[in-house]
Write an enzyme that holds these catalytic residues in place. Structure first.
Site, mmCIF file in Angstrom:
data_model
loop_
_atom_site.group_PDB
_atom_site.id
_atom_site.type_symbol
_atom_site.label_atom_id
_atom_site.label_comp_id
_atom_site.label_asym_id
_atom_site.label_seq_id
_atom_site.Cartn_x
_atom_site.Cartn_y
_atom_site.Cartn_z
ATOM 1 N N ASN A 113 3.628 -11.388 5.662
ATOM 2 C CA ASN A 113 2.810 -10.357 6.001
ATOM 3 C C ASN A 113 1.328 -10.292 6.222
ATOM 4 O OD1 ASN A 113 1.417 -11.491 3.683
ATOM 5 N ND2 ASN A 113 -0.021 -10.079 3.967
ATOM 6 N N TYR A 121 -11.703 2.298 5.172
ATOM 7 C CA TYR A 121 -10.103 1.780 4.172
ATOM 8 C C TYR A 121 -10.530 0.969 2.743
ATOM 9 C CZ TYR A 121 -5.151 0.672 2.953
ATOM 10 O OH TYR A 121 -3.779 0.790 2.250
ATOM 11 N N SER A 122 -10.440 1.810 1.482
ATOM 12 C CA SER A 122 -10.707 0.999 1.034
ATOM 13 C C SER A 122 -10.021 0.901 -0.426
ATOM 14 C CB SER A 122 -12.369 1.099 0.093
ATOM 15 O OG SER A 122 -12.515 0.847 -0.445
ATOM 16 N N GLY A 160 2.537 -1.125 4.069
ATOM 17 C CA GLY A 160 2.110 -1.889 3.195
ATOM 18 C C GLY A 160 2.118 -2.980 3.611
ATOM 19 N N SER A 178 0.837 -1.214 0.138
ATOM 20 C CA SER A 178 -0.283 0.188 0.226
ATOM 21 C C SER A 178 0.761 1.704 -0.186
ATOM 22 C CB SER A 178 -0.671 -0.161 1.542
ATOM 23 O OG SER A 178 -2.017 -0.854 0.860
#
Length: 412
Positions: free
Chosen positions: A390, A218-219, A365, A119
């Site tokens: 992650n 958040y999208s 991210g 991200s």
């Protein structure tokens, strides 16, 4: 453990500016405590990191403290590898590694190796949109419909009511597409190519989260639309615009936007890992098709390049003052999204409090195999950490990873 130090007269990391960042983005390219988190946050096997390579530099002062923090992070949490880059605002950049790059061969972690940046891509995308604003080609407060007529239609979704600003700020209410595909992209669809319109179509099958401007959520869908807007306004591919307007402009030599069908990572890099459930055997997920992240999360970079990017951005090298001020204008992130308390979201940029006072700016991210966490401060310090899983390999593993960055920025 490796520590490389350099005095970079070219200013690679010296032009930091504003406070700093810290994004708690854990799942694919979305925040940790969303519904998507239940799908995306895997646990890597404990104790799988292997032996730590010996240090290549003498131990002294803050550098020794960073090395020790990284060693503990790897041995205590089970991340296979950790990479950290720091800069002190005077051109002195340092790189550190811990763990192993490959669990099979026990190869050393490459210094400032490439990782999937997840991200953090959003900040690059937001930067290009704001450049177009500065050129008079886009109006932040115009409806998306002006640039992408008829594109956004659905249950509670209408592009005539959603402003460009709300896309970048996550206040549009657009439904999130990743929650509906994350299980697949971790598994059977790991090598599937998604076109941007495919991602948008997935999102628009679902009801809007809220009316535009009425809340925050958040999208990743917001940034898919922002990417489509860039392409429509410029008449050029998103990858080209990110490369010419940002990557090449500030000399990010190890950062790139993977092309169609590019499933590997170019250049020296640690392998990325994932596990089916807590304590399960780690599997190598380095090779995957990142197209499902597109403008929201497809890029590859290094800790050093991310330091340079956020430093240049906050230092005014990429945006005019008016647009940088807009980017730094933030809204509160609701507590339920699991960010650090007090975190605020701007336009593709997050402001996060530091334990020592003040704040850092950045984004963060996460994408299968990798988690990255960068931040820059108002007085020019920068630090970015990357780990090669992650989904948390141990309880509070990401909090401990984030703490390495906080400590690096707070040390004098």
């Amino acid at each position: 453990m490796t520590d490389r130090s350099s005095d970079d007269s070219s200013g690679r990391s010296s032009s930091v500016c504003s406070d700093r960042f810290a994004a708690r983005v854990r799942t694919g390219t979305s925040p940790r405590r969303r519904a998507v988190a239940a799908v995306a946050v895997l646990a890597a096997a404990l104790g799988a990191a292997g032996a730590l390579p010996a240090s290549a530099a003498p131990s002294h002062g803050p550098r020794d403290a960073v090395r020790k923090d990284m060693e503990r992070l790897v041995t205590d949490t089970g991340f296979p590898a950790a990479l950290v880059a720091t800069a002190d605002g005077e051109g002195r950049a340092r790189d550190y590694t811990a763990g192993v790059a490959d669990l099979r061969t026990k190869a050393k972690v490459p210094v400032d190796g490439r990782v999937r940046a997840g991200s953090n891509t959003k900040t690059f995308t937001a930067t290009v949109v704001l450049q177009l604003v500065g050129e008079g080609k886009v109006d932040l407060d115009a409806p998306v419909e002006k640039y992408l007529p008829g594109l956004l239609r659905g249950d509670g979704v209408d592009g005539r009511a959603i402003k460009v600003r709300q896309l970048l700020q996550h206040t549009s209410g657009l439904p999130e597409y990743t929650v509906h595909i994350l299980k697949d992209v971790f598994g059977k669809a790991r090598h599937t190519y998604y076109q941007p319109r495919d991602l948008l179509d997935i999102a628009l099958k679902h009801k809007a989260d809220f009316a535009p401007g009425k809340s925050w959520a958040y999208s990743n869908t917001n940034y898919v639309v922002a990417g489509l807007l860039i392409e429509k306004v410029t008449g050029r591919p998103l990858a080209e615009q990110l490369t010419e307007r940002v990557i090449d402009r500030i000399g990010l030599r190890r950062t790139y936007f993977p092309g169609v069908g590019d499933e590997g990572i170019k250049g020296p890099h640690p392998r990325g890992y994932d596990a089916a459930k807590p304590g399960a055997r780690l599997r190598d997920v380095t090779k995957l098709d990142p197209s499902w992240g597109w403008a929201a999360g497809q890029m590859v970079s290094t800790p050093g390049d991310l330091n340079r990017f956020f430093s240049a951005l906050l230092g005014g090298e990429l945006l005019k003052p008016a647009q940088l001020a807009q980017m730094r204008t933030t809204v509160k992130v609701p507590d339920e999204f699991g960010y650090v308390k007090g975190a605020r979201y701007g336009l593709g940029l997050i402001r996060t409090p530091l334990s020592c006072g003040g704040a850092m700016w950045g984004h963060g991210g996460s994408i299968p195999g990798y988690y990255t966490y960068p931040g820059v401060t108002e007085d020019g310090r920068a630090a970015t950490l990357a780990v090669t899983a992650n989904r948390e390999p141990a309880p509070d593993a990401f909090a401990k990873a984030d703490a390495v960055v906080d400590a690096a920025l707070c040390r004098k």
